[in-house]
Design an enzyme around this catalytic site. Structure first.
Site, PDB file in Angstrom:
ATOM      1  N   CYS A   2       0.934  -1.157   0.036  1.00 50.53           N
ATOM      2  CA  CYS A   2      -0.047  -0.015  -0.025  1.00 50.53           C
ATOM      3  C   CYS A   2       0.941   1.162  -0.030  1.00 50.53           C
ATOM      4  O   CYS A   2       1.974   1.235   0.370  1.00 50.53           O
ATOM      5  CB  CYS A   2      -0.939  -0.052   1.347  1.00 50.53           C
ATOM      6  SG  CYS A   2      -1.899  -1.482   1.339  1.00 50.53           S
ATOM      7  N   ARG A  27       4.488   0.780  -6.682  1.00 51.08           N
ATOM      8  CA  ARG A  27       4.337  -0.017  -5.532  1.00 51.08           C
ATOM      9  C   ARG A  27       3.346  -1.208  -5.842  1.00 51.08           C
ATOM     10  O   ARG A  27       3.416  -2.263  -5.138  1.00 51.08           O
ATOM     11  CB  ARG A  27       4.072   0.559  -4.021  1.00 51.08           C
ATOM     12  CG  ARG A  27       4.986   1.726  -3.911  1.00 51.08           C
ATOM     13  CD  ARG A  27       4.355   2.444  -2.794  1.00 51.08           C
ATOM     14  NE  ARG A  27       4.124   1.929  -1.630  1.00 51.08           N
ATOM     15  CZ  ARG A  27       5.266   1.606  -0.657  1.00 51.08           C
ATOM     16  NH1 ARG A  27       6.265   2.487  -0.648  1.00 51.08           N
ATOM     17  NH2 ARG A  27       4.791   1.291   0.488  1.00 51.08           N
ATOM     18  N   TRP A  76      -2.926  -2.567  -1.599  1.00 52.09           N
ATOM     19  CA  TRP A  76      -2.571  -3.620  -2.049  1.00 52.09           C
ATOM     20  C   TRP A  76      -3.364  -4.604  -1.032  1.00 52.09           C
ATOM     21  O   TRP A  76      -2.832  -4.741   0.102  1.00 52.09           O
ATOM     22  CB  TRP A  76      -1.122  -3.827  -2.155  1.00 52.09           C
ATOM     23  CG  TRP A  76      -0.765  -5.313  -2.428  1.00 52.09           C
ATOM     24  CD1 TRP A  76      -0.265  -6.186  -1.528  1.00 52.09           C
ATOM     25  CD2 TRP A  76      -0.535  -5.883  -3.412  1.00 52.09           C
ATOM     26  NE1 TRP A  76       0.121  -7.602  -2.124  1.00 52.09           N
ATOM     27  CE2 TRP A  76       0.079  -7.440  -3.511  1.00 52.09           C
ATOM     28  CE3 TRP A  76      -0.555  -5.462  -4.851  1.00 52.09           C
ATOM     29  CZ2 TRP A  76       0.263  -8.150  -4.379  1.00 52.09           C
ATOM     30  CZ3 TRP A  76      -0.163  -6.150  -5.919  1.00 52.09           C
ATOM     31  CH2 TRP A  76       0.210  -7.484  -5.719  1.00 52.09           C
ATOM     32  N   ASN A 102      -1.406   1.035   6.106  1.00 49.95           N
ATOM     33  CA  ASN A 102      -0.259   0.042   5.413  1.00 49.95           C
ATOM     34  C   ASN A 102       0.048  -0.897   6.509  1.00 49.95           C
ATOM     35  O   ASN A 102       0.797  -0.449   7.385  1.00 49.95           O
ATOM     36  CB  ASN A 102       0.876   0.746   4.647  1.00 49.95           C
ATOM     37  CG  ASN A 102       1.520  -0.184   3.915  1.00 49.95           C
ATOM     38  OD1 ASN A 102       1.267  -1.261   3.670  1.00 49.95           O
ATOM     39  ND2 ASN A 102       2.905   0.183   3.777  1.00 49.95           N
ATOM     40  N   GLY A 103       0.027  -2.347   6.215  1.00 53.92           N
ATOM     41  CA  GLY A 103       0.433  -3.272   7.169  1.00 53.92           C
ATOM     42  C   GLY A 103      -0.734  -4.138   7.436  1.00 53.92           C
ATOM     43  O   GLY A 103      -1.533  -4.283   6.727  1.00 53.92           O
ATOM     44  N   GLU A 484      16.045 -23.905  -8.418  1.00 55.35           N
ATOM     45  CA  GLU A 484      15.582 -22.324  -8.724  1.00 55.35           C
ATOM     46  C   GLU A 484      16.964 -21.371  -8.664  1.00 55.35           C
ATOM     47  O   GLU A 484      16.775 -20.396  -9.545  1.00 55.35           O
ATOM     48  CB  GLU A 484      14.882 -21.919  -7.001  1.00 55.35           C
ATOM     49  CG  GLU A 484      14.669 -20.315  -6.931  1.00 55.35           C
ATOM     50  CD  GLU A 484      13.676 -20.036  -8.015  1.00 55.35           C
ATOM     51  OE1 GLU A 484      13.021 -20.729  -8.629  1.00 55.35           O
ATOM     52  OE2 GLU A 484      13.484 -18.741  -8.088  1.00 55.35           O
ATOM     53  N   LYS A 488      16.932 -18.617 -11.814  1.00 57.54           N
ATOM     54  CA  LYS A 488      17.194 -17.249 -11.463  1.00 57.54           C
ATOM     55  C   LYS A 488      18.376 -16.628 -12.433  1.00 57.54           C
ATOM     56  O   LYS A 488      18.308 -15.663 -13.111  1.00 57.54           O
ATOM     57  CB  LYS A 488      17.850 -17.151 -10.185  1.00 57.54           C
ATOM     58  CG  LYS A 488      16.337 -17.238  -9.285  1.00 57.54           C
ATOM     59  CD  LYS A 488      15.783 -16.077  -8.944  1.00 57.54           C
ATOM     60  CE  LYS A 488      14.351 -15.721  -9.835  1.00 57.54           C
ATOM     61  NZ  LYS A 488      13.534 -16.732 -10.177  1.00 57.54           N
ATOM     62  N   GLU A 491      17.304 -16.767 -16.246  1.00 59.97           N
ATOM     63  CA  GLU A 491      16.286 -15.675 -16.455  1.00 59.97           C
ATOM     64  C   GLU A 491      17.077 -14.324 -16.614  1.00 59.97           C
ATOM     65  O   GLU A 491      16.535 -13.647 -17.695  1.00 59.97           O
ATOM     66  CB  GLU A 491      15.346 -15.628 -15.272  1.00 59.97           C
ATOM     67  CG  GLU A 491      14.101 -16.443 -15.348  1.00 59.97           C
ATOM     68  CD  GLU A 491      13.245 -16.025 -14.215  1.00 59.97           C
ATOM     69  OE1 GLU A 491      12.166 -15.406 -14.675  1.00 59.97           O
ATOM     70  OE2 GLU A 491      13.527 -16.376 -13.031  1.00 59.97           O
ATOM     71  N   HIS A 507      25.776 -40.541 -14.269  1.00 63.71           N
ATOM     72  CA  HIS A 507      24.903 -41.170 -15.294  1.00 63.71           C
ATOM     73  C   HIS A 507      24.828 -40.499 -16.595  1.00 63.71           C
ATOM     74  O   HIS A 507      23.770 -40.727 -17.488  1.00 63.71           O
ATOM     75  CB  HIS A 507      23.489 -41.417 -14.692  1.00 63.71           C
ATOM     76  CG  HIS A 507      23.442 -42.404 -13.523  1.00 63.71           C
ATOM     77  ND1 HIS A 507      23.937 -43.628 -13.648  1.00 63.71           N
ATOM     78  CD2 HIS A 507      23.290 -42.075 -12.145  1.00 63.71           C
ATOM     79  CE1 HIS A 507      23.857 -44.186 -12.335  1.00 63.71           C
ATOM     80  NE2 HIS A 507      23.619 -43.054 -11.490  1.00 63.71           N
ATOM     81  N   LYS A 607       6.090 -11.008 -16.358  1.00 61.47           N
ATOM     82  CA  LYS A 607       5.624 -11.064 -14.931  1.00 61.47           C
ATOM     83  C   LYS A 607       4.704 -12.122 -14.552  1.00 61.47           C
ATOM     84  O   LYS A 607       4.982 -12.886 -13.778  1.00 61.47           O
ATOM     85  CB  LYS A 607       5.603  -9.885 -14.221  1.00 61.47           C
ATOM     86  CG  LYS A 607       5.342 -10.020 -12.782  1.00 61.47           C
ATOM     87  CD  LYS A 607       6.596 -10.497 -12.086  1.00 61.47           C
ATOM     88  CE  LYS A 607       6.363 -10.751 -10.693  1.00 61.47           C
ATOM     89  NZ  LYS A 607       7.654 -11.536 -10.083  1.00 61.47           N
TER      90      LYS A 607
END
Ligand code: AGP
Length: 612
Positions: A2, A27, A76, A102-103, A484, A488, A491, A507, A607
């Site tokens: 937010c 944001r 948000w 916000n929170g 991952e 990263k 990408e 193998h 995204k």
């Protein structure tokens, strides 16, 4: 996350508030609103779901709202769907107090029940409105808004940045913060509060950063700050030297780096409301013990990094639940005639909640009778709305295409869900349950230790960024984590990379290892460290350059063979990937930086992949 803006001064507030909100659009938000105090009309509140432009059109750019005191908010959503009613500002029952927040108010349900018993009526589903109603309750009780704020803050638990105006106070707004950032801006024609510098930098570079527990009373010509006991405090001024674009990233060079650094806070926000008195509480998920005991199979379905979360969770859940857990790429699952029926639990993981492959796979699972539980970051997204149950990661909006904080919050939330299910099944001992809960609570601080020491990884990236193929090897959870790390790197640096179960090297893949090949060896999974070490020796014998990631316990052993070692804190085995992944994220970031890549918007990627 937010965005909050507040202004009190000698100019009309509404246009200033709208401009400030526009400067915080980056944001991420799903609704917006402003409240302006007028001498004749009291508090004028306008708010709407959707883009800020819709709000601006509603008030003709702010011209419709007269007054030099106001607050604004871009929301948000965390608690309560994105809609007009849940948008901020929230107004107390008698209309005298407007508030933006916000929170996350962790004890909002308890407070709401107490207020309902006092006959208070609520308009929204949000935790934030509870604060507005609580403020009115205490203001009626004591007659002073500052005192009412103090009493209110002593009762709420959780994180907050608050902007408050009251129709009885024509010349002042009040601000308070705990765990959610809030700055004070000292302008020529009035003073400001804001979530970050971006919103006010056009008006002033003279700012102060509020600290946890502080309360500020802001007028056109003064800003006074108090502690939680309402004792006055000195205000420390800072001169902002950022340019506006840097300010949008909170001073960080890239959103990806900012989001890597936000992980400790994002994980804390995601887990702390879900651990009460040492027990895991999962919001309003309706999985009963009878249902869970009747489950014959569990699928975890996702794409990309979310799929990698599923790969880590498979190891953890099968260990905890002693039930088969199958992890599938959503794009494969939906066309594989999957073995799904009404006794199948399907976990769907998605940051955006809009990935078409994942959405389609979930619909296929539902069509075959499965129960679906979604782990999603974007509140009110399509997958969140269509799943039978949804648990949100509270990572806040993730701007960088390469996910980091959403991945980390998904990972830890999946750990909590696995523990919750194991407890229902009776397959986890009280000791291990307590150890994992304690480990989860310690994670934010341990992650902070890693993000506080980025220079080690920065140095290794400067040594290794010129490789054109990099291998990630590890066993068990380290292998899953390596998937991952490899993605990263691919990408954002465009370097070819593969993650391999290191026991599998002999193998086939080991034929690719030649003098100078860079291998990132993951040795954080203690139970198989010796096995992992033997694979490091294997690749070293063929001339590989080895960058290892391990824990303090194994630093010395690993250093005898690897060319470089990064150490992360030791956690409960189930939680260890949450720490080991951070240096891998940083490695990818710094390598891409050295290669001059577009870090936040890598080529060919979006995204959220809303196409097949
Ligand atoms: C991760 O860095 C990538 N951006 C991508 O793999 C992503 O994880 C994948 O597209 C799934 O997205 P979702 O979590 O929003 O469903």
């Amino acid at each position: 996350m937010c965005g909050i803006i507040g202004f009190v001064g000698r100019e009309q507030a509404a246009p200033i508030l709208l401009d400030g909100l526009a400067r915080m659009e980056y944001r991420g938000y799903d609704s917006a609103g402003i409240a302006v105090r007028s001498d004749t009309l009291g508090l004028q509140v306008r708010k709407t779901k959707g883009r800020l432009q819709a709000l601006s059109d509603m008030v003709h750019g702010g011209v419709d709202l007269e007054g030099a005191l106001g607050i604004g908010h871009t929301r948000w959503a965390t608690h309560g769907e994105p809609n007009d009613v849940n948008a901020h500002p929230h107004v107390s029952e008698n209309g005298s107090i407007a508030l933006v927040h916000n929170g996350i108010i962790e004890n909002y349900m308890e407070l709401k029940e107490q207020l309902l018993r006092h006959g208070v009526t609520f308009a929204s589903d949000t935790d934030s409105e509870v604060v507005a109603q609580l403020l009115e309750y205490h203001y009626k009780e004591c007659g002073s808004m500052l005192e009412a704020v103090g009493r209110c803050l002593r009762r709420i638990e959780g994180s907050y940045a608050l902007g408050i105006i009251c129709s009885d106070y024509p010349n002042a707004l009040i601000a308070a913060r705990k765990d959610s950032p809030l700055i004070l801006g000292f302008g020529e024609n009035g003073n400001f509060i804001a979530s970050d510098v971006t919103a006010v930098i056009r008006h002033t570079r003279d700012v102060a950063y509020m600290n946890d527990g502080e309360i500020a009373v802001v007028t056109a010509d003064s800003i006074d700050v108090f502690d939680s006991e309402l004792s006055p405090l000195e205000v420390e001024h800072h001169q902002v030297d950022w340019d506006v674009s840097a300010a949008e990233k909170g001073g960080y060079p890239h959103f990806m780096f900012k989001e890597i650094m936000e992980q400790p806070e994002a994980v804390r926000k995601t887990v702390s409301p879900r651990i009460r008195d040492g027990r895991v509480v999962l919001d309003d998920v309706r999985l009963t013990a009878d249902y869970v005991r009747d489950i014959s199979r569990i699928f975890i379905i996702a794409c990309g990094s979310s799929y990698h979360v599923g790969m880590v969770s498979k190891y953890n859940w099968e260990r905890l639940l002693r039930r088969p857990v199958q992890v599938d790429l959503a794009s494969e699952f939906r066309y594989s005639d999957p073995l799904v029926d009404r006794r199948t639990l399907v976990i769907v993981i998605s940051q955006s909640g809009e990935t078409l492959d994942t959405m389609a796979a979930m619909r296929e699972a539902k069509r075959r009778g499965a129960r679906t539980l979604a782990v999603v970051n974007v509140v009110g997204s399509s997958i969140a709305r269509e799943a039978d149950d949804v648990l949100y990661t509270w990572a806040g909006p993730e701007i960088a295409v390469a996910t980091t904080k959403a991945y980390s919050t998904q990972l830890v939330l999946m750990d909590l869900i696995g523990l919750y299910l194991a407890d229902l099944l009776g397959t986890v001992s009280a000791e291990e349950y307590a150890a994992i809960v304690a480990g989860v609570q310690a994670l934010p601080e341990q992650m902070q230790q890693v993000t506080d020491r980025v220079e080690d990884v920065q140095y290794f990236a400067s040594r290794y960024f010129n490789h054109d193929s990099i291998f990630f090897i590890g066993r068990n959870l380290d292998y899953a984590m390596g998937l991952e790390g490899s993605l990263k790197l691919k990408e954002i640096s465009y370097i070819h990379s593969e993650a391999y179960a290191s026991g599998e090297l002999k193998h086939g893949t080991i034929s690719l290892i030649e003098p100078g090949t860079l291998v990132v060896a993951l040795g954080t999974h203690a139970a198989l460290f010796d096995k992992a070490m033997s694979n490091v020796v294997e690749v070293k014998a063929r001339g590989a350059e080895v960058l290892a990631v391990t824990t303090g316990r194994f630093r010395e052993k690993m250093s005898k063979t690897a060319d470089a070692v990064v150490v992360v804190p030791e956690a409960h085995p189930i939680l260890q990937p949450s720490l080991g992944v951070v240096p891998l994220q940083l490695f990818a970031y710094y390598v891409a930086l050295h290669r001059g890549c577009d870090i936040d918007k890598p080529r060919n990627l979006a995204k959220s992949v809303t196409v097949e």
